[in-house]
Design a protein around this motif. Structure first.
Motif, PDB file in Angstrom:
ATOM      1  N   ARG A 177       0.829  -1.203   0.000  1.00  0.00           N
ATOM      2  CA  ARG A 177       0.000   0.000   0.000  1.00  0.00           C
ATOM      3  C   ARG A 177       0.864   1.254   0.000  1.00  0.00           C
ATOM      4  N   SER A 179       3.509   1.850  -1.359  1.00  0.00           N
ATOM      5  CA  SER A 179       4.116   2.186  -2.649  1.00  0.00           C
ATOM      6  C   SER A 179       3.142   2.935  -3.547  1.00  0.00           C
ATOM      7  N   GLY A 180       1.898   3.126  -3.086  1.00  0.00           N
ATOM      8  CA  GLY A 180       0.919   3.835  -3.896  1.00  0.00           C
ATOM      9  C   GLY A 180       0.147   2.922  -4.817  1.00  0.00           C
ATOM     10  N   ALA A 181       0.184   1.616  -4.544  1.00  0.00           N
ATOM     11  CA  ALA A 181      -0.510   0.666  -5.409  1.00  0.00           C
ATOM     12  C   ALA A 181      -2.020   0.790  -5.231  1.00  0.00           C
ATOM     13  N   SER A 182      -2.758   0.547  -6.318  1.00  0.00           N
ATOM     14  CA  SER A 182      -4.216   0.549  -6.248  1.00  0.00           C
ATOM     15  C   SER A 182      -4.671  -0.681  -5.475  1.00  0.00           C
ATOM     16  N   ASN A 185      -4.027  -3.929  -7.228  1.00  0.00           N
ATOM     17  CA  ASN A 185      -2.619  -4.317  -7.224  1.00  0.00           C
ATOM     18  C   ASN A 185      -2.155  -4.761  -5.831  1.00  0.00           C
TER      19      ASN A 185
END
Lengths: 268, 262
Positions: A177, A179-182, A185
């Motif tokens: 999370r 890392s900016g993942a949706s 993802n």
């Protein structure tokens, strides 16, 4: 060690494995009920002996098994296999999203509550009862059996999937999370790797279970070898019954061997 | 290196925190009005006893923890107000290193590094492990930088603690972050590895010209590697200054008591 230590009230010593009175009462009640239930059915030693001799006659008529009537046997077995495979594929496909929606560590309560209720509903009735319902709803044949076993699969592995997801390490999810993942993802990289091998285990287990159940739903008219087995019983065709039972055992053993291979393939 | 503490807001401030409050339980704030400004470079160590809100502060910065109130300006943009896609875009600019590494254990080292790029690719590409070749080259280069060039295809759970933390740092750098956060990155490591990890964090901060904020317990490590030290006590900033200004008196006021100071 300067001065006397202040006196403190010590907690009482409690022996390990102690039983509370409530636990003792529960054991006594359980034993009493078992005795009462046995009395209800007039379970006596003499009754058991009569049953045994009857069973011996029955067994005697089963051997040697007769494979003479092999055509309905093969057809029924293949149908059972198809029911098991289709029900497993559809059941697992439905359980994956339902399991995810039921996971209380990833989803808000207003999502998990209905999802968990649906899964619990699928688990509430025995597959035979569900099969009878589907026979009444969609008519005799394999479709009813497939639908019944899909419901059974969702009820069982939907819950196991959800529990597997609830046991994952959220630290790994947190890192993905961060890392900016949706959300999608995060599921693919943070959740799925942690649960995949367990999912494979549950899926193959359910296939084993569906294979067993698919030989039985035919008894209530929902397709498969069960119908053949039931009519053989009705005709007192016990040597054919024996042939059917041996075939079922062989197929189950082969199925278990195959699922073990499948597990190894996916865990590599 | 003596960039000293720069608490005055400047135009190039990478990160400005204003009046940040966080209460997990209403009425019991863990962070009580934090005001901090971080310049464009330098390594800042945040020290303080356990439970004083260091981890919460760090996690508020990338919103893994929701702040109760206040502003967090990353290069001028208030992260607290962001949601959805914009929040994820902001998180992409903040790399984070964790105490227990938080690698996805069952994925390979390479897959863990590529996790740092998940914010930039769609779900289908992610599912099919289809990353741009430039990302994969970048990942190999970073593995080389952290000294794990030959470990790309090993599973993360086969690595030692120090190796895992290097992967953790490489993963954070994969994001090409504008800010690097590290939450007690050395607390699970032996003293020698700890020093190596701190060196790596400082080097990478300089090489990428980004500020690095590190929560830590080891005061000596903080003195040795930090340009600036922030001491926290009871959810407030008790000390903020150059590492050289951190004397025993300050440590006493940060941690309380003195028996532990030799």
């Amino acid at each position: 060690m300067s001065g006397a230590a202040p006196l403190r009230a010590q907690p009482a010593y409690l022996p390990p494995f102690r039983q509370s009175n409530a636990q003792r009462a529960a054991f006594v009640l359980l034993a009493a009920y078992a005795l009462y239930a046995a009395a209800q059915f007039d379970l006596t030693w003499a009754r058991f002996i009569i049953g045994l001799s009857n069973g011996a006659r029955f067994l005697g008529r089963m051997f040697p098994p007769s494979f003479a009537n092999w055509e309905p046997l093969l057809k029924g077995m293949l149908e059972s296999l198809e029911i098991a495979v289709l029900a497993s594929v559809v059941g697992i496909a439905l359980s994956l999203p339902l399991g995810l929606l039921s996971a209380r560590n990833l989803m808000p309560a207003w999502v998990t509550w209905p999802a968990r209720s649906l899964v619990a509903l699928c688990r509430a009735l025995h597959p035979v009862i569900v099969a009878i319902l589907f026979v009444k709803a969609v008519g005799f044949g394999a479709l009813a059996g497939i639908l019944a076993l899909v419901v059974a699969s969702v009820g069982f592995i939907g819950k196991l999937f959800a529990e597997a997801i609830e046991e994952i390490s959220l630290k790994q999810v947190e890192a993905v999370r961060a890392s900016g993942a949706s959300f999608a993802n995060v599921i693919t990289y943070g959740v799925l790797p942690q649960v995949f091998s367990r999912f494979v285990g549950f899926g193959t287990y359910q296939f084993d279970s569906n294979l067993r159940n698919s030989t039985m739903v035919g008894i209530v008219g929902a397709g498969g070898i069960g119908a053949t087995l039931f009519s053989a019983f009705q005709r007192f065709d016990y040597d054919f019954v024996c042939a059917i039972l041996l075939t079922i055992i062989a197929v189950i053993v082969i199925g278990e061997t195959l699922t073990n291979v499948l597990k190894k393939v996916f865990r590599a | 290196m003596n960039t000293a503490a720069d608490t005055q807001p400047t135009t190039q401030a990478a990160l400005v925190i204003r009046k940040l409050f966080k209460a997990y339980v209403a009425g019991q704030p863990v962070l009580k009005g934090i005001d901090l400004t971080f310049g464009g470079t330098g390594l800042t160590a945040i020290i303080g006893a356990s439970g004083t809100g260091k981890s919460t502060l760090l996690r508020c910065i990338n919103r893994l923890v929701e702040p109760t109130s206040g502003e967090i300006l990353l290069e001028g943009e208030d992260i607290v107000r962001l949601g959805g896609e914009q929040l994820r875009a902001a998180r992409r600019r903040i790399g984070m290193v964790f105490q227990e590494y938080n690698l996805v254990e069952r994925l390979t080292v390479m897959e863990n590094l590529l996790t740092g790029r998940l914010g930039t690719i769609g779900p289908l590409d992610a599912w099919l492990r289809r990353f741009p070749p430039a990302d994969i080259e970048h990942a190999f280069a970073l593995l080389d930088t952290v000294g794990l060039a030959n470990f790309a295809n090993q599973r993360a759970d086969s690595l030692s603690g120090g190796q895992r933390q290097r992967v953790g740092i490489a993963r954070a750098l994969m994001q090409e972050p504008r800010l690097l956060l590290a939450d007690e990155p050395t607390s699970s490591l032996d003293p020698k590895t700890s020093v190596e990890i701190m060196e790596l964090l400082r080097e990478q901060g300089r090489a990428n010209n980004i500020p690095v904020i590190v929560n830590m317990h080891d005061v000596e490590l903080a003195r040795r590697f930090a340009d600036r030290v922030i001491g926290m006590r009871n959810g407030e900033v008790a000390f903020d200054g150059a590492a050289t200004a951190l004397d025993d008196g300050m440590l006493r006021s940060i941690y309380g008591g003195e028996g532990w100071l030799q």
